[in-house]
Design an enzyme around this catalytic site. Structure first.
Site, PDB file in Angstrom:
ATOM      1  N   ASP A 122       0.537  -0.396   0.255  1.00  0.00           N
ATOM      2  CA  ASP A 122       0.198   0.342  -0.164  1.00  0.00           C
ATOM      3  C   ASP A 122       0.643   1.084   0.154  1.00  0.00           C
ATOM      4  O   ASP A 122       0.676   2.455   0.309  1.00  0.00           O
ATOM      5  CB  ASP A 122      -0.799   0.074   1.153  1.00  0.00           C
ATOM      6  CG  ASP A 122      -2.111  -1.070   0.896  1.00  0.00           C
ATOM      7  OD1 ASP A 122      -2.710  -0.894   0.451  1.00  0.00           O
ATOM      8  OD2 ASP A 122      -2.579  -2.081   2.125  1.00  0.00           O
ATOM      9  N   GLU A 176       7.114  -0.898   5.704  1.00  0.00           N
ATOM     10  CA  GLU A 176       7.306  -1.045   4.654  1.00  0.00           C
ATOM     11  C   GLU A 176       9.504  -0.733   3.927  1.00  0.00           C
ATOM     12  O   GLU A 176       9.695  -0.972   2.687  1.00  0.00           O
ATOM     13  CB  GLU A 176       6.247  -0.675   2.906  1.00  0.00           C
ATOM     14  CG  GLU A 176       4.969  -1.249   3.263  1.00  0.00           C
ATOM     15  CD  GLU A 176       4.260  -1.126   4.495  1.00  0.00           C
ATOM     16  OE1 GLU A 176       2.762  -1.564   4.169  1.00  0.00           O
ATOM     17  OE2 GLU A 176       4.219  -0.221   5.086  1.00  0.00           O
TER      18      GLU A 176
END
Length: 798
Positions: A491, A634
């Site tokens: 994302d 991430e």
């Protein structure tokens, strides 16, 4: 250091040192009602939705870290000493008292030895009922009669999290409580159908429905005034903060055990009275608890293994399938990290959760698959986050939603996003999810079930899968690489006009899976059409995605490469390498080079990092990943979810030692004695582990509700141990460490049992010389057998 141990016989994790630096949590409930509970009995309950159906209150990110909870206080009425059956919230000095918590499968037990009293509290939600039972036993181990008072305590929530966290003017003035015939009834006048109750199998000597009366001024759950005084004040009120406290004094002879059952549930006073009558019979409580135990015995019996590795046995036989099933049931938004601020299902999350759980809970998986298709648009993409209640085929979805949500100008229509806001990977997971369900169950007729789309129209399940494939085939760039749209699986990579290698590899993977279905159904036209699409993808990937030593992660909207050795940061991304191999797209020599690069650049003792080197400078062409601190989430953390994909890739390459090295690096079992580093539970996978660029390297974050559990289970059972269902039979193709001599599996599939024994005398990682089924040598797949039969399978590797 460690704070507990695995009790394999009872399938429990035992916390015998309760001053754990973080909460070790568990999940109670298998149907409508759920409680997230800590090792110190902190936590909260809800019915249906953690956002709109809250029963008890929780203070997120608080100090202390898990207040309030579901507490039982005990008081010695001769001396005035008091304590809780769980260590907190009173927190008796651990040198003076002995506390133990046992987290089991859908139950938790709390045990205390203090002041000549042994107390035990078992919490669970019985099947078929929206009530949490507190089964309390108190034993007098002293040589004199004791007068012991028992107090229950929960703090009721305002039902809807937004009200409970922000709009106190509305919420506190619309809540009320009363106590009649031993049942505390808490209601929210703004939604009068929402009642909750607290009752018990005894007639209370006193009670409190008002939190401030029970706790008292300038106090907390650690030293409530009512317990200190030895009696509640029989408080109730319209408006304010409310609680459920029932008090009873017991005279306990030396050696005697008294038992009390408290009940926290959804419903009004009348429901409370019915529940009280039912569970006042302790044999009914015992039967309900045994049903919970039997539920998990029968489900877990579908797959059991004995391998040379203790950690793998414990996790694969109990804790990993339990965690994966919990994700299917409760999705992502009910934990101590996600505390109910969102509701519904994530599309990619739910689809992936089902992949690992069809053997464990096929009916629930089938329900989730239908919900996913109802949340797919007629154009083919999925709604990234959706509430299944809004997709009700009856057309009366709003009737299922709380009245409070429908007040004012609230728009409860299904929102169909613009293309730029679509996650490009979502619907592709649906293909794999349905295929795995079909292979597991043989429910081929499911493909002809008609299911509505989120926007308009309907189609068969088979056509829903084609819609997903066609959407990805349509949205490609001129170079043939799939567009990233708002994001792919990551994302925080926001390409918005760029291209994603991961979606390209996923598309190829989904096409291959779908073609198995088409071939099984003899739908030759579809097989030919989607094989041609797969061929074009393979050519495009070969022409555009190889960077010389590894695969690119994609391209920005401006055409810049992502994940190239030419860059200073973000040179190498794990997912591009594992998915190139896992999809079956990569040529063998490139697959070896790509996975070797991942091992050399991304792996350390805690697992594989998501990328290397970490980003230190913002680059909005790549996305938000470049604005996250180094080593977190991430941006080069050891993200748990992609690690199993690398394990599968290594198994496909035949490198069992490396695959198992990856598996054990992240196995929570082997981090049980390093809690000062890991902190999170040693029985559940976490979303990520802090990467090597962070000072907290090795610290695990966001436990329980993560797709990591399902994928680790899939990687270990279907690829390392190598037993995979297909449409026509079981495939046995292990890829194990070379030093394994043997292992065995009991696998129940389509109504029959397969007792599989694998021998490895030549100490190879991969390769099957022979298979004997019930004494007869066979080649290829193990065929489907007669339901109810036990089948002996002997596998020789070499």
């Amino acid at each position: 250091m460690k704070y507990g141990y695995f009790d394999e016989k009872n399938r429990e994790y035992v916390i015998d040192r309760c001053d754990v630096p973080v909460s070790f949590t568990n999940y109670l409930g298998l149907e409508n009602m759920c409680t997230v509970i800590s090792h110190n009995s902190g936590g909260y309950s809800f019915k249906g939705s953690p956002e709109y159906g809250r029963i008890t209150r929780f203070r997120p990110n608080g100090v202390p870290l898990d207040r309030p909870g579901h507490y039982v206080y005990l008081r010695d009425d001769e001396t005035g000493k008091y304590w809780t059956v769980s260590w907190q919230p009173v927190g008796i000095d651990l040198k003076e008292a002995e506390y133990v918590c046992r987290h089991g499968l859908s139950y938790s037990k709390f045990e205390c030895k203090y002041n000549g009293i042994i107390a035990e509290k078992t919490l669970f939600v019985p099947l078929g009922h929206d009530v949490e039972l507190w089964d309390v036993k108190v034993t007098n181990t002293s040589d004199r009669k004791r007068a012991i008072s028992l107090f229950s305590y929960v703090e009721f929530s305002l039902h809807q999290i937004d009200l409970d966290n922000k709009d106190f003017q509305m919420g506190l003035y619309a809540s009320g409580s009363s106590c009649t015939e031993g049942v505390i009834d808490y209601t929210f006048f703004y939604h009068p159908d929402m009642h909750h109750f607290m009752t018990a199998d005894f007639e209370p000597d006193s009670y409190d429905c008002v939190r401030d009366e029970f706790i008292g001024n300038y106090r907390s759950e650690s030293n409530p005034a009512a317990v200190e005084n030895g009696r509640c004040s029989n408080s109730s009120k319209l408006g304010g903060n409310h609680c459920g406290s029932l008090h009873k004094q017991f005279e306990i002879e030396p050696g005697q055990t008294i038992r009390a059952v408290l009940m926290l549930g959804a419903g009004g006073a009348e429901q409370g009275k019915k529940t009280r009558k039912m569970f006042a019979d302790h044999s009914v409580v015992d039967k309900a608890f045994e049903q919970i135990k039997n539920y998990w015995r029968s489900r877990l019996a579908n797959y059991q293994c004995i391998t040379p590795d203790e950690g793998a046995n414990v996790m694969l036989n109990t804790w990993t399938p339990y965690q994966a099933a919990t994700c299917v049931t409760w999705s992502r938004f009910a934990s101590f990290i996600e505390v109910g601020g969102r509701t519904g299902l994530g599309y990619r999350d739910t689809a992936q959760d089902t992949i690992s759980s069809s053997y464990l809970q096929p009916d629930k998986v089938k329900q989730r698959l239908v919900e996913l298709m109802r949340a797919q648009t007629s154009e083919g993409f999925g709604l990234h986050l959706f509430d299944p209640a809004m997709m009700d085929e009856s057309g009366d979805a709003k009737a299922n939603l709380p009245t409070v949500l429908l007040s004012g100008d609230s728009d409860q229509s299904v929102h169909i996003p613009e293309l730029k806001d679509v996650c490009s990977d979502d619907a592709l997971w649906l293909v794999a999810a349905v295929c795995e369900y079909l292979k597991e169950t043989g429910d081929i007729d499911f493909l002809e079930t008609e299911v509505t789309f989120a926007d308009e129209g309907s189609a068969t399940v088979y056509e829903h899968l084609k819609k997903a494939l066609d959407f990805s085939a349509k949205h490609v760039a001129d170079n043939g690489i799939c567009q990233g749209l708002r994001a792919d699986w990551n994302d925080c990579i926001n390409l918005r006009g760029g291209q994603s290698s991961m979606v390209t590899f996923m598309h190829y993977w989904a096409l291959r899976l779908f073609n198995e279905v088409a071939a099984y159904l003899n739908r030759d036209d579809d097989s030919e059409r989607y094989s041609e699409i797969a061929s074009r993808i393979k050519q495009a990937a070969a022409a555009n995605l190889w960077d010389g030593q590894w695969y690119l992660r994609g391209f920005t909207a401006e055409g810049r490469k992502i994940g190239t050795d030419e860059d200073e940061e973000g040179k190498l991304f794990l997912n591009a390498q594992s998915w190139a191999v896992m999809s079956g797209l990569s040529e063998h020599d490139k697959a070896i080079r790509a996975m070797d690069a991942a091992y050399d650049k991304l792996f350390d003792r805690y697992g594989l990092h998501l990328l290397w080197p970490a980003y230190s400078k913002p680059d909005d062409g790549v996305g938000f990943v470049t604005r996250v601190y180094k080593g977190i989430k991430e941006n080069a953390s050891i993200f748990s979810h992609p690690n199993p994909w690398a394990i599968i890739a290594e198994c496909m390459l035949g490198r069992g030692d490396r695959a198992f090295e990856y598996y054990t690096a992240m196995l929570p079992f082997y981090q049980n004695d390093m809690m000062e580093i890991r902190q999170a539970e040693p029985y559940s996978y976490c979303q990520f582990v802090m990467g090597k660029d962070h000072t907290d390297h090795g610290r695990a974050r966001h436990p329980w509700l993560t797709g990591s559990a399902g994928w680790f289970y899939t990687a270990a059972t279907k690829w390392i141990l190598g037993v995979r269902p297909t449409f026509k039979g079981l495939e046995v193709d292990p890829c194990v460490p070379k030093d394994w001599d043997e292992f065995s599996i009991v696998r129940k599939w389509r109504g029959s049992t397969f007792n599989i024994s694998v021998k490895n005398p030549d100490h190879v990682s991969k390769g099957v010389k022979s298979i004997k089924l019930n004494g007869q040598e066979i080649t290829g797949l193990i065929p489907v057998q007669q339901p109810g039969t036990d089948n002996d399978v002997q596998v020789l590797m070499g």
